[in-house]
Design a protein around this motif. Structure first.
Motif, PDB file in Angstrom:
ATOM      1  N   HIS A 154      -0.240  -5.145   5.438  1.00 19.87           N
ATOM      2  CA  HIS A 154       0.447  -5.747   5.387  1.00 19.87           C
ATOM      3  C   HIS A 154       0.495  -6.405   4.166  1.00 19.87           C
ATOM      4  O   HIS A 154      -0.486  -6.936   3.522  1.00 19.87           O
ATOM      5  N   ILE A 155       1.948  -6.503   3.931  1.00 22.98           N
ATOM      6  CA  ILE A 155       3.340  -6.639   2.827  1.00 22.98           C
ATOM      7  C   ILE A 155       3.734  -8.051   2.908  1.00 22.98           C
ATOM      8  O   ILE A 155       4.698  -8.100   3.933  1.00 22.98           O
ATOM      9  N   LEU A 156       3.367  -8.955   2.830  1.00 23.15           N
ATOM     10  CA  LEU A 156       4.169 -10.667   2.683  1.00 23.15           C
ATOM     11  C   LEU A 156       4.642 -11.333   1.117  1.00 23.15           C
ATOM     12  O   LEU A 156       3.812 -10.614   0.007  1.00 23.15           O
ATOM     13  N   GLN A 157       5.004 -11.631   1.649  1.00 23.66           N
ATOM     14  CA  GLN A 157       5.848 -12.924   0.332  1.00 23.66           C
ATOM     15  C   GLN A 157       5.687 -14.272   0.741  1.00 23.66           C
ATOM     16  O   GLN A 157       5.930 -14.471   2.091  1.00 23.66           O
TER      17      GLN A 157
ATOM     18  N   SER B 258       6.413 -15.581   4.735  1.00 20.93           N
ATOM     19  CA  SER B 258       6.750 -14.281   5.739  1.00 20.93           C
ATOM     20  C   SER B 258       7.127 -12.432   5.873  1.00 20.93           C
ATOM     21  O   SER B 258       6.292 -12.737   4.509  1.00 20.93           O
ATOM     22  N   GLU B 259       7.299 -11.630   6.911  1.00 21.01           N
ATOM     23  CA  GLU B 259       6.959 -10.715   6.315  1.00 21.01           C
ATOM     24  C   GLU B 259       8.219  -9.961   5.231  1.00 21.01           C
ATOM     25  O   GLU B 259       8.785 -10.421   4.863  1.00 21.01           O
ATOM     26  N   ALA B 260       6.938  -9.090   3.989  1.00 28.06           N
ATOM     27  CA  ALA B 260       7.291  -8.488   3.640  1.00 28.06           C
ATOM     28  C   ALA B 260       7.706  -7.341   3.445  1.00 28.06           C
ATOM     29  O   ALA B 260       8.978  -5.826   2.974  1.00 28.06           O
TER      30      ALA B 260
ATOM     31  N   ASN C 251       4.281   3.522  -1.242  1.00 30.56           N
ATOM     32  CA  ASN C 251       5.655   2.808  -1.188  1.00 30.56           C
ATOM     33  C   ASN C 251       5.320   1.981  -0.274  1.00 30.56           C
ATOM     34  O   ASN C 251       6.135   2.305   1.114  1.00 30.56           O
ATOM     35  N   TRP C 252       5.818   0.703  -0.300  1.00 32.99           N
ATOM     36  CA  TRP C 252       5.051   0.031   1.137  1.00 32.99           C
ATOM     37  C   TRP C 252       6.592  -0.540   1.260  1.00 32.99           C
ATOM     38  O   TRP C 252       7.132  -1.223   2.404  1.00 32.99           O
ATOM     39  N   LEU C 253       7.601   0.050   0.328  1.00 30.93           N
ATOM     40  CA  LEU C 253       9.128  -1.043   0.656  1.00 30.93           C
ATOM     41  C   LEU C 253       9.352   0.602   1.973  1.00 30.93           C
ATOM     42  O   LEU C 253      10.178  -0.171   2.694  1.00 30.93           O
TER      43      LEU C 253
ATOM     44  N   ILE D 206       3.369   8.458  -1.647  1.00 27.29           N
ATOM     45  CA  ILE D 206       3.697   9.251  -3.096  1.00 27.29           C
ATOM     46  C   ILE D 206       2.445   9.981  -2.961  1.00 27.29           C
ATOM     47  O   ILE D 206       2.854  11.507  -4.178  1.00 27.29           O
ATOM     48  N   ASN D 207       1.111  10.072  -3.232  1.00 28.22           N
ATOM     49  CA  ASN D 207       0.628  10.714  -3.727  1.00 28.22           C
ATOM     50  C   ASN D 207      -1.228  10.561  -3.260  1.00 28.22           C
ATOM     51  O   ASN D 207      -1.049   9.904  -2.898  1.00 28.22           O
ATOM     52  N   ARG D 208      -2.185  11.626  -3.252  1.00 28.59           N
ATOM     53  CA  ARG D 208      -3.285  11.363  -3.117  1.00 28.59           C
ATOM     54  C   ARG D 208      -4.037  12.018  -3.520  1.00 28.59           C
ATOM     55  O   ARG D 208      -3.897  13.145  -3.927  1.00 28.59           O
ATOM     56  N   VAL D 209      -5.382  11.267  -4.427  1.00 28.49           N
ATOM     57  CA  VAL D 209      -5.680  11.769  -5.583  1.00 28.49           C
ATOM     58  C   VAL D 209      -7.044  11.427  -4.948  1.00 28.49           C
ATOM     59  O   VAL D 209      -7.708  10.365  -5.473  1.00 28.49           O
ATOM     60  N   PRO D 210      -7.641  12.906  -4.596  1.00 27.23           N
ATOM     61  CA  PRO D 210      -9.527  12.501  -4.579  1.00 27.23           C
ATOM     62  C   PRO D 210     -10.378  12.800  -5.697  1.00 27.23           C
ATOM     63  O   PRO D 210      -9.500  13.344  -6.632  1.00 27.23           O
ATOM     64  N   SER D 211     -11.073  11.886  -5.794  1.00 24.30           N
ATOM     65  CA  SER D 211     -12.314  12.708  -6.766  1.00 24.30           C
ATOM     66  C   SER D 211     -12.875  13.610  -6.547  1.00 24.30           C
ATOM     67  O   SER D 211     -13.619  13.898  -4.934  1.00 24.30           O
ATOM     68  N   ALA D 212     -14.030  14.327  -7.126  1.00 24.42           N
ATOM     69  CA  ALA D 212     -14.514  15.340  -7.252  1.00 24.42           C
ATOM     70  C   ALA D 212     -15.634  15.203  -6.204  1.00 24.42           C
ATOM     71  O   ALA D 212     -16.276  16.247  -5.691  1.00 24.42           O
ATOM     72  N   VAL D 213     -16.160  14.262  -6.207  1.00 27.45           N
ATOM     73  CA  VAL D 213     -16.888  13.170  -5.728  1.00 27.45           C
ATOM     74  C   VAL D 213     -17.165  13.302  -4.447  1.00 27.45           C
ATOM     75  O   VAL D 213     -16.459  11.392  -4.613  1.00 27.45           O
ATOM     76  N   SER D 214     -17.477  13.429  -3.606  1.00 23.62           N
ATOM     77  CA  SER D 214     -17.000  13.716  -2.236  1.00 23.62           C
ATOM     78  C   SER D 214     -17.871  12.399  -1.293  1.00 23.62           C
ATOM     79  O   SER D 214     -18.801  13.331  -1.063  1.00 23.62           O
TER      80      SER D 214
END
Length: 260
Positions: free
Chosen positions: A89-92, A100-102, A137-139, A144-152
């Motif tokens: 949750h993003i707040l401000q 308040s909620e952002a 992108n929380w707005l 945007i992207n999912r970047v996995p490590s080679a070590v699972s």
């Protein structure tokens, strides 16, 4: 991937029940020193100079505890990311001392272990419990992207260094007693990113990892009751070695200033 959960978060469910503090973060807004604290599902803001709680708001569902707080300072407000389990949750916090909620409340398929604000304010990077990074992108609530490590593997802790995709380094603390260091834009192995180096020596799961400010050292703490400080060469070649090995029960490390 993620969606708003139920009705907007309000103060209606905040009670006087005292719960353990599970996350803290110091911040400054204009000339005021603030302490942000997670108490159960509630986010509390304290005026450090007055030793006074000046604002409280429920940030996560009642069944969740806040395990991480990361803030981003603006001219007239703080953006605060509160996360725990699979929730974000993003707040401000404004100059008139109001939370308040952002954003809406986001829910993910995996646990969030670490979050970093990127230089582009609408994007955050999150390290998830199965050793991959989400760029979110929380707005508009979009992936945007999912970047996995080679070590699972399963992680117990994680830390991000850098606030751009180009300079971002991830430290993954595994349940196999190791710390994996990898760059988000590192060498690819199929669709995964290769691990640059592995810190070995702990004999328990990794409770926490921190980078020094100039990326010359890494500090790790473990269930084996040791704190280790590692030298990190600029080119990341050769054998990394442990500078210090302290025997103590520590769950979260922090570098002092200066730390290089």
């Amino acid at each position: 991937m993620a969606a708003p959960l139920g009705s907007p978060v309000t103060d209606a469910d905040i009670t006087a029940e005292k719960l353990p503090i599970t996350a803290i973060s110091f911040a400054r807004l204009e000339d005021k020193e603030l302490l942000l604290a997670g108490e159960g599902c509630k986010l509390k803001v304290f005026d450090v100079s007055k030793h006074l709680c000046i604002e409280t708001k429920r940030a996560l569902p009642p069944s969740c505890r806040i395990h991480g707080i990361r803030h981003c300072r603006k001219v007239d407000r703080l953006l605060v990311a509160a996360f725990g389990q699979q929730k974000l949750h993003i707040l401000q916090f404004s100059r008139d001392h109001k939370l308040s909620e952002a954003s809406c409340l986001f829910s993910f398929e995996d646990w969030i272990l670490e979050l970093q604000w990127l230089s582009e304010d609408s994007v955050v990077a999150m390290v998830m419990a199965h050793n991959y990074v989400l760029l979110w992108n929380w707005l508009d609530g979009s992936l945007i992207n999912r970047v996995p490590s080679a070590v699972s593997c399963i992680l117990y802790s994680a830390r991000i260094y850098g606030n751009t995709i180009e300079n971002m380094v991830v430290a993954s603390g595994t349940v196999f007693n190791q710390v994996l260091l990898w760059r988000l834009l590192g060498n690819k192995e199929k669709d995964c990113v290769r691990v640059n180096t592995t810190l070995k020596g702990h004999e328990g799961v990794i409770f926490g990892v921190r980078f020094s400010e100039c990326l010359s050292k890494v500090c790790s703490v473990s269930d084996d009751r040791t704190v280790r400080v590692w030298a990190l060469p600029e080119d990341w070649t050769g054998e990394l070695y442990c500078l210090h090995n302290l025997s103590s029960l520590v769950t979260r490390p922090e570098f002092g200033i200066p730390s290089c």
